[in-house]
Design a protein around this motif. Structure first.
Motif, PDB file in Angstrom:
ATOM      1  N   GLU A  78       0.829  -1.208   0.000  1.00 61.27           N
ATOM      2  CA  GLU A  78       0.000   0.000   0.000  1.00 61.27           C
ATOM      3  C   GLU A  78       0.864   1.258   0.000  1.00 61.27           C
ATOM      4  OE1 GLU A  78      -3.906   1.937   2.223  1.00 61.27           O
ATOM      5  OE2 GLU A  78      -3.047   0.048   2.959  1.00 61.27           O
ATOM      6  N   HIS A  79       1.906   1.267   0.806  1.00 62.06           N
ATOM      7  CA  HIS A  79       2.803   2.415   0.830  1.00 62.06           C
ATOM      8  C   HIS A  79       3.442   2.635  -0.537  1.00 62.06           C
ATOM      9  CE1 HIS A  79       7.048   3.879   1.211  1.00 62.06           C
ATOM     10  NE2 HIS A  79       6.413   4.887   1.772  1.00 62.06           N
ATOM     11  N   ASN A  82       0.766   3.948  -3.122  1.00 62.92           N
ATOM     12  CA  ASN A  82       0.421   5.343  -2.821  1.00 62.92           C
ATOM     13  C   ASN A  82       1.540   6.282  -3.267  1.00 62.92           C
ATOM     14  OD1 ASN A  82      -2.134   4.923  -1.719  1.00 62.92           O
ATOM     15  ND2 ASN A  82      -1.320   4.564   0.339  1.00 62.92           N
ATOM     16  N   TYR A  83       2.769   5.864  -3.038  1.00 68.27           N
ATOM     17  CA  TYR A  83       3.900   6.693  -3.477  1.00 68.27           C
ATOM     18  C   TYR A  83       3.919   6.813  -4.993  1.00 68.27           C
ATOM     19  CZ  TYR A  83       8.629   8.273  -4.422  1.00 68.27           C
ATOM     20  OH  TYR A  83       9.709   8.989  -4.900  1.00 68.27           O
ATOM     21  N   MET A  85       1.599   6.539  -7.139  1.00 63.30           N
ATOM     22  CA  MET A  85       0.454   7.272  -7.679  1.00 63.30           C
ATOM     23  C   MET A  85       0.530   8.775  -7.417  1.00 63.30           C
ATOM     24  SD  MET A  85      -1.425   5.248  -9.315  1.00 63.30           S
ATOM     25  CE  MET A  85      -1.919   3.539  -9.505  1.00 63.30           C
ATOM     26  N   ASN A  86       1.213   9.184  -6.380  1.00 65.81           N
ATOM     27  CA  ASN A  86       1.148  10.582  -5.945  1.00 65.81           C
ATOM     28  C   ASN A  86       2.457  11.353  -6.004  1.00 65.81           C
ATOM     29  OD1 ASN A  86      -1.714  10.579  -4.987  1.00 65.81           O
ATOM     30  ND2 ASN A  86      -0.940   9.036  -3.575  1.00 65.81           N
ATOM     31  N   LEU A 113      -7.523  -0.357  -3.116  1.00 68.38           N
ATOM     32  CA  LEU A 113      -6.785   0.699  -3.808  1.00 68.38           C
ATOM     33  C   LEU A 113      -7.271   0.899  -5.239  1.00 68.38           C
ATOM     34  CD1 LEU A 113      -3.142   0.003  -2.562  1.00 68.38           C
ATOM     35  CD2 LEU A 113      -4.663   1.873  -1.884  1.00 68.38           C
ATOM     36  N   VAL A 116      -9.603   3.589  -5.520  1.00 66.50           N
ATOM     37  CA  VAL A 116      -9.027   4.920  -5.296  1.00 66.50           C
ATOM     38  C   VAL A 116      -8.320   5.435  -6.549  1.00 66.50           C
ATOM     39  CG1 VAL A 116      -7.390   6.252  -3.898  1.00 66.50           C
ATOM     40  CG2 VAL A 116      -8.719   4.401  -2.839  1.00 66.50           C
ATOM     41  N   TYR A 117      -7.618   4.559  -7.253  1.00 67.36           N
ATOM     42  CA  TYR A 117      -6.783   4.985  -8.377  1.00 67.36           C
ATOM     43  C   TYR A 117      -7.277   4.345  -9.684  1.00 67.36           C
ATOM     44  CZ  TYR A 117      -3.619   6.228  -4.559  1.00 67.36           C
ATOM     45  OH  TYR A 117      -3.069   6.760  -3.405  1.00 67.36           O
ATOM     46  N   GLU A 437       5.967   6.417   8.299  1.00 68.80           N
ATOM     47  CA  GLU A 437       6.335   7.641   7.598  1.00 68.80           C
ATOM     48  C   GLU A 437       7.380   8.421   8.382  1.00 68.80           C
ATOM     49  OE1 GLU A 437       5.490   8.361   4.665  1.00 68.80           O
ATOM     50  OE2 GLU A 437       3.828   7.010   4.295  1.00 68.80           O
TER      51      GLU A 437
END
Length: 437
Positions: A78-79, A82-83, A85-86, A113, A116-117, A437
């Motif tokens: 997941e981390h 998310n990285y 994608m953003n 996810l 979300v994306y 984080e």
């Protein structure tokens, strides 16, 4: 007397072989030290105009598929997604996850996810058949002309995608099969993890620079983050699915089939590394087994055509010496310890003192050569920002070399079995801590 005279030439040969085996790590360190000097002083200046890093507009950007082969990656997946994608400075890309028979929470995380994306796609493989198989399946679903292999525990720098494209665009780069980036450590919470910053600088910062400057090709890609030209993957029949490491095999398949391979020290990615010796050992077993498999696979082909594959001789020689030295290292260490105990308990303290002196001399020379290699690596890699990690140099040289040698010895027979048709590419996800984080 005649027998002794007859044996003298063989004694000289044995002494030479023994000297070569004892000094192999020292000679290797000096060779890589000279190699990085050649890269910095000659190769880099000759090729400085070959690549122009230019941030591409959306209209100029080729479409890229970032492929993540995953098996039981609930801790990191997941981390990483998310990285990706953003945080990437690129517009035209997708993330394609090939879920290779995960039995943990990975499928549920991916399903969530996807809501979300929009540019996240998932291919589910019911049975775990290995990273190479998962990647090969993913190639059939990938929309991109270029495919970035990205491990579930690795993240590239934000500018990585357009930097990668600089090595592929234009007719002069039409023969480039793949570009591998410069690895760094993402998790630095333990001494074992922090000290691998030194090791990666030594391996990537020196050895890959030396290889491309002297030979024009690399021994291996980084499986954690390498950009491939899709056509080049298809041209060599994709990844070998029964190998321990898909990245070493494909690098050899590319170069032996006339493709160009590239190492870019100016593209960084960050990799989650083992945080204890047990995890480190299991990782290195897979790495060195892959190297031995490549040697056994290509040895006959290279030796049969020495003129055609002249550049590959250096790789073949180095890997062969590594195997022989590792076997010699453990046999000689065992003999040393047995002799030391025997002389001590029989009261022959003079021989004990002599053995310690010889060992000290050898280790001193080994450490000196290693310091030169690591100093050069830490200075040139990432503009010297890793220099502070030189304090971990003794740990690297006293422990990591032994771990790698042990891994090589223990995987020699399994590597032979793979070449005989009994190999398997299935994988077990390493134990990791949850990302913070």
């Amino acid at each position: 007397m005649e027998i002794m005279q007859t044996l003298k030439p063989f004694e000289s040969i044995w002494n030479f072989v023994l000297l070569l085996l004892v000094s192999y790590p020292i000679l290797g360190a000096f060779a890589w030290f000279i190699g990085v000097l050649c890269y910095q002083l000659i190769y880099r200046h000759r090729h400085k105009d070959d690549i122009e890093f230019k941030q591409l507009t959306p209209a100029e950007q080729p479409f890229i598929t970032i492929m993540i082969p995953a098996h039981n990656e609930e801790v990191m997946i997941e981390h990483t997604i998310n990285y990706l994608m953003n945080n990437l400075n690129y517009e035209k890309y997708e993330v394609l996850v090939t879920d290779d028979g995960s039995t943990d929470e990975t499928p549920a995380i991916l399903e969530r996810l996807q809501n979300v994306y929009d540019n996240l796609r998932v291919v589910t493989i019911k049975k775990n058949q290995g990273k190479a198989h998962a990647f090969n399946v993913g190639v059939g679903f990938a929309r991109g002309e270029f495919i970035l292999s990205n491990d579930a525990d690795s993240i590239p720098e934000p500018d990585a995608l357009w930097k990668y494209m600089s090595y592929f665009m234009g007719e002069e780069h039409a023969n480039t099969a793949a570009v591998t980036a410069n690895m760094d450590v993402q998790n630095r919470s333990t001494i074992i993890a922090k000290s691998q910053t030194v090791e990666f600088s030594s391996i990537v910062g020196v050895i890959k620079r030396s290889q491309v400057s002297a030979l024009g090709n690399m021994y291996a890609y980084s499986g954690a983050n390498t950009m491939y030209r899709r056509d080049a993957l298809i041209d060599v029949g994709l990844f070998r699915q029964d190998r321990a490491t898909e990245d070493i095999s494909i690098a050899w398949d590319h170069q032996l089939n006339g493709w160009t391979t590239v190492f870019s020290p100016d593209i960084l990615f960050y990799m989650n590394v083992p945080e204890n010796l047990d995890a480190l050992y299991h990782q290195r077993k897979r790495w060195v087994k892959g190297g031995t498999e490549v040697l056994l696979t290509n040895f006959k082909r290279v030796v049969s055509h020495p003129g055609k594959y002249l550049k590959q001789w250096a790789f073949i020689t180095d890997q062969t010496l590594s195997i022989i030295w590792s076997l010699f290292f453990f046999v000689s260490t065992l003999i040393f310890l047995i002799s030391l105990v025997t002389f001590f308990f029989t009261g022959n303290y003079e021989r004990v003192y002599h053995m310690f002196c010889m060992a000290f001399i050898f280790v001193t020379f080994e450490m000196f050569a290693g310091v030169l290699q690591l100093l050069s690596a830490l200075i040139v890699d990432d503009r010297g920002r890793k220099f502070k990690y030189l304090i971990f140099m003794p740990l690297y040289m006293l422990i990591y070399w032994q771990v790698n040698a042990l891994a090589l010895v223990t995987t020699l027979i399994p590597a032979v079995k793979t070449i005989l048709g009994y190999g398997s590419g299935t994988w077990v996800s390493p134990v990791r801590k949850h990302h913070t984080e």
